[in-house]
Design a protein around this motif. Structure first.
Motif, PDB file in Angstrom:
ATOM      1  N   TRP A  26      36.955  28.205  47.676  1.00 42.96           N
ATOM      2  CA  TRP A  26      37.933  29.278  47.545  1.00 42.96           C
ATOM      3  C   TRP A  26      39.243  28.686  47.059  1.00 42.96           C
ATOM      4  O   TRP A  26      39.502  27.506  47.235  1.00 42.96           O
ATOM      5  N   ARG A  27      40.055  29.553  46.430  1.00 38.93           N
ATOM      6  CA  ARG A  27      41.332  29.113  45.868  1.00 38.93           C
ATOM      7  C   ARG A  27      42.482  29.735  46.656  1.00 38.93           C
ATOM      8  O   ARG A  27      42.459  30.924  46.959  1.00 38.93           O
ATOM      9  N   ARG A  28      43.464  28.926  46.962  1.00 44.09           N
ATOM     10  CA  ARG A  28      44.652  29.422  47.669  1.00 44.09           C
ATOM     11  C   ARG A  28      45.586  30.101  46.681  1.00 44.09           C
ATOM     12  O   ARG A  28      45.833  29.599  45.591  1.00 44.09           O
ATOM     13  N   TRP A  29      46.092  31.277  47.080  1.00 45.10           N
ATOM     14  CA  TRP A  29      47.077  31.985  46.274  1.00 45.10           C
ATOM     15  C   TRP A  29      48.461  31.534  46.706  1.00 45.10           C
ATOM     16  O   TRP A  29      48.801  31.599  47.888  1.00 45.10           O
ATOM     17  N   ASP A  30      49.243  31.061  45.772  1.00 43.82           N
ATOM     18  CA  ASP A  30      50.622  30.651  46.048  1.00 43.82           C
ATOM     19  C   ASP A  30      51.511  31.877  45.887  1.00 43.82           C
ATOM     20  O   ASP A  30      51.802  32.302  44.771  1.00 43.82           O
TER      21      ASP A  30
ATOM     22  N   LEU B  67      37.577  27.721  58.757  1.00 43.04           N
ATOM     23  CA  LEU B  67      38.285  28.988  58.755  1.00 43.04           C
ATOM     24  C   LEU B  67      38.758  29.310  57.353  1.00 43.04           C
ATOM     25  O   LEU B  67      39.365  28.484  56.680  1.00 43.04           O
ATOM     26  N   LEU B  68      38.487  30.540  56.939  1.00 44.28           N
ATOM     27  CA  LEU B  68      39.034  31.049  55.689  1.00 44.28           C
ATOM     28  C   LEU B  68      39.792  32.330  56.037  1.00 44.28           C
ATOM     29  O   LEU B  68      39.179  33.336  56.390  1.00 44.28           O
ATOM     30  N   ALA B  69      41.113  32.271  55.969  1.00 46.66           N
ATOM     31  CA  ALA B  69      41.951  33.448  56.211  1.00 46.66           C
ATOM     32  C   ALA B  69      42.249  34.093  54.866  1.00 46.66           C
ATOM     33  O   ALA B  69      42.806  33.452  53.972  1.00 46.66           O
ATOM     34  N   LEU B  70      41.850  35.352  54.711  1.00 48.03           N
ATOM     35  CA  LEU B  70      42.037  36.011  53.419  1.00 48.03           C
ATOM     36  C   LEU B  70      43.497  36.088  53.003  1.00 48.03           C
ATOM     37  O   LEU B  70      43.795  36.193  51.813  1.00 48.03           O
ATOM     38  N   ASP B  71      44.434  36.025  53.962  1.00 43.02           N
ATOM     39  CA  ASP B  71      45.857  35.996  53.609  1.00 43.02           C
ATOM     40  C   ASP B  71      46.166  34.872  52.625  1.00 43.02           C
ATOM     41  O   ASP B  71      47.116  34.959  51.855  1.00 43.02           O
TER      42      ASP B  71
ATOM     43  N   GLY C 248      48.230  38.431  45.468  1.00 43.42           N
ATOM     44  CA  GLY C 248      49.360  39.356  45.452  1.00 43.42           C
ATOM     45  C   GLY C 248      49.115  40.597  46.288  1.00 43.42           C
ATOM     46  O   GLY C 248      48.077  40.762  46.929  1.00 43.42           O
ATOM     47  N   TRP C 249      50.113  41.492  46.275  1.00 50.84           N
ATOM     48  CA  TRP C 249      50.109  42.670  47.139  1.00 50.84           C
ATOM     49  C   TRP C 249      49.087  43.722  46.732  1.00 50.84           C
ATOM     50  O   TRP C 249      48.841  44.664  47.483  1.00 50.84           O
ATOM     51  N   ASP C 250      48.473  43.592  45.561  1.00 49.12           N
ATOM     52  CA  ASP C 250      47.439  44.530  45.143  1.00 49.12           C
ATOM     53  C   ASP C 250      46.064  43.862  45.118  1.00 49.12           C
ATOM     54  O   ASP C 250      45.146  44.354  44.473  1.00 49.12           O
ATOM     55  N   GLY C 251      45.924  42.751  45.835  1.00 47.15           N
ATOM     56  CA  GLY C 251      44.742  41.916  45.669  1.00 47.15           C
ATOM     57  C   GLY C 251      43.666  41.982  46.724  1.00 47.15           C
ATOM     58  O   GLY C 251      42.827  41.080  46.786  1.00 47.15           O
ATOM     59  N   LEU C 252      43.630  43.033  47.544  1.00 47.76           N
ATOM     60  CA  LEU C 252      42.622  43.082  48.603  1.00 47.76           C
ATOM     61  C   LEU C 252      41.210  42.994  48.027  1.00 47.76           C
ATOM     62  O   LEU C 252      40.434  42.114  48.403  1.00 47.76           O
TER      63      LEU C 252
ATOM     64  N   GLY D  10      40.141  38.660  57.692  1.00 51.34           N
ATOM     65  CA  GLY D  10      41.082  39.336  56.822  1.00 51.34           C
ATOM     66  C   GLY D  10      40.696  40.767  56.519  1.00 51.34           C
ATOM     67  O   GLY D  10      39.514  41.136  56.582  1.00 51.34           O
ATOM     68  N   SER D  11      41.682  41.569  56.182  1.00 50.62           N
ATOM     69  CA  SER D  11      41.448  42.965  55.833  1.00 50.62           C
ATOM     70  C   SER D  11      40.556  43.050  54.601  1.00 50.62           C
ATOM     71  O   SER D  11      40.826  42.412  53.592  1.00 50.62           O
ATOM     72  N   GLY D  12      39.489  43.827  54.715  1.00 52.51           N
ATOM     73  CA  GLY D  12      38.609  44.079  53.587  1.00 52.51           C
ATOM     74  C   GLY D  12      37.325  43.289  53.575  1.00 52.51           C
ATOM     75  O   GLY D  12      36.439  43.577  52.768  1.00 52.51           O
ATOM     76  N   ILE D  13      37.166  42.295  54.451  1.00 50.45           N
ATOM     77  CA  ILE D  13      36.041  41.363  54.328  1.00 50.45           C
ATOM     78  C   ILE D  13      34.693  41.958  54.744  1.00 50.45           C
ATOM     79  O   ILE D  13      33.651  41.484  54.302  1.00 50.45           O
ATOM     80  N   LEU D  14      34.685  43.010  55.543  1.00 45.25           N
ATOM     81  CA  LEU D  14      33.413  43.562  56.007  1.00 45.25           C
ATOM     82  C   LEU D  14      33.003  44.741  55.129  1.00 45.25           C
ATOM     83  O   LEU D  14      33.558  45.836  55.212  1.00 45.25           O
ATOM     84  N   THR D  15      32.018  44.491  54.262  1.00 42.38           N
ATOM     85  CA  THR D  15      31.506  45.488  53.319  1.00 42.38           C
ATOM     86  C   THR D  15      29.985  45.548  53.454  1.00 42.38           C
ATOM     87  O   THR D  15      29.380  44.688  54.116  1.00 42.38           O
ATOM     88  N   PRO D  16      29.338  46.520  52.813  1.00 39.31           N
ATOM     89  CA  PRO D  16      27.875  46.532  52.852  1.00 39.31           C
ATOM     90  C   PRO D  16      27.264  45.242  52.306  1.00 39.31           C
ATOM     91  O   PRO D  16      26.231  44.784  52.797  1.00 39.31           O
TER      92      PRO D  16
END
Length: 196
Positions: free
Chosen positions: A102-106, A66-70, A75-79, A128-134
């Protein structure tokens, strides 16, 4: 209302349970040993709850990673930054049979922390929000868009994260708006899940 499933007669729980059954069938129909599942949707839609149910009822012998984009948004501008990073360093390598990372954001200190490896021989669920793109659609076997009314989403998200999230709700929503306009994630989904 929590985003976690509760009673069986709860409409949110019923929607998530029904979707889980459909996704199990989709995964089994692939006949692939290491499928990639992407679960996208706006904040508070029910992505995490659906992911939790799917992992609990995973239909294959090999347990998924599992990779949760959260855990990766810088940060709050990082989608967009998180999605680009996961695409380059996880999804593309996995598709090529190579290990990913992948790297965890603290969130406390505001910088990247430890790295986590991704095994190409195991199934992978990215939520996570944003993961489904073309681009990511071509790298995944099962692609899910979770849709839910704005009022329900906001109530669930703010109940879940409270005052930590409240000042950032609009800021995050603008990034999700850009993602929807640019990427049209529902159009790339193999399943669209409606959550009340």
């Amino acid at each position: 209302m929590s985003s976690a499933p509760s009673r069986s007669d709860d409409p949110v729980s019923a929607a998530l349970n029904g979707a889980t059954q459909l996704l199990r069938a989709d995964i089994l129909a692939l006949g692939a040993p290491a499928p990639v599942v992407l679960i996208d949707g706006r904040s508070g839609a029910g992505k995490t709850s659906l992911t939790r149910l799917l992992l609990e009822r995973w239909p294959l012998e090999a347990s998924p990673q599992l990779l949760a984009l959260d855990s990766t948004y810088p940060g709050w501008d990082g989608l967009d930054a998180a999605v680009d990073d996961v695409t380059q360093h996880v999804l593309l390598p996995h598709a090529g049979g190579q290990p990913g990372q992948w790297r965890r954001w603290d969130w406390t200190v505001g910088e990247y922390a430890e790295a986590h490896g991704v095994d190409p021989d195991l199934p992978l669920v990215v939520e996570g929000s944003g993961i489904l793109t073309p681009v990511t659609a071509g790298l995944a076997d099962v692609r899910v868009w979770v849709d839910s009314p704005a009022a329900s989403r906001r109530e669930r998200a703010l109940e879940r994260d409270g005052d930590t999230y409240r000042p950032h709700w609009e800021r995050w929503a603008r990034q999700e708006d850009r993602h929807l306009e640019r990427d049209d994630p529902a159009a790339h989904a193999t399943r669209v899940v409606a959550v009340p």
